[in-house]
Scaffold this motif. Structure first.
Motif, short mmCIF file in Angstrom:
data_model
loop_
_atom_site.label_atom_id
_atom_site.label_comp_id
_atom_site.label_asym_id
_atom_site.label_seq_id
_atom_site.Cartn_x
_atom_site.Cartn_y
_atom_site.Cartn_z
N LEU A 108 49.53 41.37 36.81
CA LEU A 108 50.70 40.58 37.22
C LEU A 108 50.96 40.73 38.71
CD1 LEU A 108 53.16 41.21 34.25
CD2 LEU A 108 51.85 39.14 34.74
N GLU A 109 50.75 41.93 39.24
CA GLU A 109 50.94 42.15 40.68
C GLU A 109 49.90 41.39 41.48
OE1 GLU A 109 50.40 43.60 44.58
OE2 GLU A 109 48.95 44.02 42.97
N VAL A 110 48.66 41.36 40.98
CA VAL A 110 47.60 40.61 41.64
C VAL A 110 47.92 39.12 41.65
CG1 VAL A 110 45.18 39.90 41.46
CG2 VAL A 110 45.81 42.31 41.15
N VAL A 111 48.34 38.60 40.51
CA VAL A 111 48.69 37.18 40.42
C VAL A 111 49.82 36.85 41.38
CG1 VAL A 111 49.76 35.44 38.92
CG2 VAL A 111 47.85 36.83 38.07
N LYS A 112 50.83 37.70 41.40
CA LYS A 112 51.99 37.45 42.27
C LYS A 112 51.57 37.41 43.74
CE LYS A 112 56.58 39.31 43.35
NZ LYS A 112 57.57 40.38 43.06
N ARG A 113 50.70 38.33 44.14
CA ARG A 113 50.28 38.40 45.54
C ARG A 113 49.39 37.22 45.92
NH1 ARG A 113 46.28 41.64 46.75
NH2 ARG A 113 46.82 43.02 45.01
N TRP A 114 48.45 36.85 45.03
CA TRP A 114 47.58 35.71 45.31
C TRP A 114 48.39 34.42 45.41
CZ3 TRP A 114 42.31 35.90 42.26
CH2 TRP A 114 41.64 37.10 42.57
N GLN A 115 49.34 34.27 44.49
CA GLN A 115 50.14 33.05 44.47
C GLN A 115 51.04 32.94 45.70
OE1 GLN A 115 52.80 32.77 41.16
NE2 GLN A 115 53.47 30.68 41.64
N ASP A 135 51.09 30.38 38.54
CA ASP A 135 51.04 31.74 38.02
C ASP A 135 50.32 31.81 36.68
OD1 ASP A 135 53.10 30.31 36.81
OD2 ASP A 135 54.41 32.06 36.58
N LEU A 136 50.51 30.80 35.84
CA LEU A 136 49.83 30.79 34.54
C LEU A 136 48.34 30.53 34.69
CD1 LEU A 136 52.45 28.90 32.32
CD2 LEU A 136 52.14 31.37 32.65
N VAL A 137 47.98 29.65 35.62
CA VAL A 137 46.56 29.38 35.88
C VAL A 137 45.87 30.65 36.35
CG1 VAL A 137 44.94 28.13 37.37
CG2 VAL A 137 46.91 26.93 36.39
N LEU A 138 46.50 31.37 37.28
CA LEU A 138 45.92 32.59 37.82
C LEU A 138 45.88 33.70 36.77
CD1 LEU A 138 47.61 32.61 41.33
CD2 LEU A 138 45.21 32.15 40.84
N LEU A 139 46.93 33.83 35.99
CA LEU A 139 46.98 34.90 35.00
C LEU A 139 45.89 34.71 33.94
CD1 LEU A 139 48.48 37.43 34.13
CD2 LEU A 139 50.03 35.98 32.78
N GLU A 140 45.66 33.49 33.52
CA GLU A 140 44.61 33.22 32.55
C GLU A 140 43.25 33.59 33.10
OE1 GLU A 140 43.30 29.59 29.56
OE2 GLU A 140 44.18 29.10 31.49
N LEU A 141 43.04 33.29 34.39
CA LEU A 141 41.76 33.60 35.01
C LEU A 141 41.56 35.12 35.13
CD1 LEU A 141 39.27 32.38 36.51
CD2 LEU A 141 40.56 32.71 38.61
N ILE A 142 42.61 35.82 35.55
CA ILE A 142 42.52 37.27 35.70
C ILE A 142 42.31 37.95 34.36
CG2 ILE A 142 43.84 39.33 36.33
CD1 ILE A 142 42.71 37.78 38.71
N ALA A 143 42.96 37.41 33.31
CA ALA A 143 42.78 37.98 31.98
C ALA A 143 41.31 37.86 31.55
CB ALA A 143 43.69 37.27 30.99
#
Length: 311
Positions: free
Chosen positions: A233-240, A300-308
């Motif tokens: 979640l921290e990674v997604v937040k920072r990338w976004q 955020d949802l696009v990135l989170l799905e990718l990171i997962a």
């Protein structure tokens, strides 16, 4: 800014056609962002409208050049993203803009020369706008030149592409790119060019705005996540929060390097536990995610799905 040597051939060809009075009614300037298509178009347009051009270049002092510099030349029409009624800038070029353009082109040139239209980014026209433009392309008015600029020309309908004279801006050789970057006084041009995938214009921009640091962050994040460390979640937040499309570019690039290292039998920099087939699938998924960020989906949802999927 030093001249971009990879423009020379296209410039010479267009000037030769101009001298023969054989310019097409529509040009499509196509190629990746950063190769100077817009700079090329601006110089060419200024030369066409100039009253005292030299070798195709504008004099910069005549009445026409002064109007162009002020953005008030009556025969130069720039079409890009318009605004909705609520004042928000649109993310696409819509059919009403093309219809207004057609009405404008029905009038004669006010200076008695060329009427020039730039559509940028042309690949942002929606389907209705592209269909409306077809009639103008099929029935051009005299002394009218449409210049379409597209970073991703494949997004344009084939019917539009086929009715334009296409000029492709290609990534130059590594030697030419590095020479230009050094002339531009870019710090660490080799690292910048590698980060930009060989694109010198992009490399110059990224060297100046901290992109190389972001590239390192992406690789650190992916390596940490592969080892089970770090907070997705921290990674997604920072990338976004910074520049999500750029972070995804660097992520896909890092996976490519991971696959190359494995193929060469060296140490894999990301230490991913995914097999080669899964890594390749993730690379494709990262590129699709970058494209999805253009649309209405939540970043955020696009990135989170990718990171997962990476973990």
């Amino acid at each position: 800014m030093s001249p971009r040597p990879w423009h020379a051939d296209a410039w010479a060809r267009l000037q030769a056609r101009r001298e023969r009075d054989a310019l097409p009614h529509a040009l499509l300037l196509a190629g990746p962002f950063g190769l100077g298509k817009r700079e090329f178009m601006a110089a060419f347009v200024k030369g066409l409208l100039c009253q005292r051009p030299s070798d195709g270049h504008a004099c910069g002092t005549c009445r026409s050049c002064q109007f162009v510099a002020a953005g008030t030349h009556p025969d130069l029409i720039a079409l890009s993203f318009g605004q909705r009624k609520d004042g928000v800038t649109r993310s696409e070029i819509v059919v009403d803009q093309i219809r207004e353009l057609s009405q404008r082109l029905a009038m004669a040139s006010q200076f008695g020369g060329w009427q020039i239209v730039s559509i940028d980014p042309a690949d942002a026209m929606n389907a209705a706008a592209a269909n409306a433009l077809l009639k103008t392309l099929e029935e051009p008015t005299p002394a009218t030149l449409l210049m379409l600029v597209a970073d991703e020309p494949a997004r344009l309908p084939a019917t539009i592409r086929s009715r334009c004279q296409r000029i492709d801006f290609l990534v130059p050789s590594r030697e030419a790119a590095l020479a230009w970057l050094r002339a531009e006084s870019v710090t660490d041009p080799v690292a910048a060019l590698d980060a930009a995938g060989g694109n010198p214009g992009l490399a110059r921009t990224w060297a100046a705005d901290g992109a190389l640091k972001q590239r390192g962050e992406v690789r650190h994040d992916l390596k940490a996540l592969a080892a089970g460390r770090g907070d997705p979640l921290e990674v997604v937040k920072r990338w976004q929060a910074s520049d999500a499309p750029r972070y995804l570019w660097f992520a896909a690039q890092a996976v490519t390097d991971e696959l190359r290292a494995r193929a060469a039998g060296g140490d894999a920099p990301l230490e991913s536990r995914l097999d080669d087939e899964s890594l390749d699938a993730w690379y494709m998924r990262a590129n699709r995610a970058r494209d999805a960020l253009r649309g209405p989906l939540r970043a955020d949802l696009v990135l989170l799905e990718l990171i997962a999927a990476w973990r």
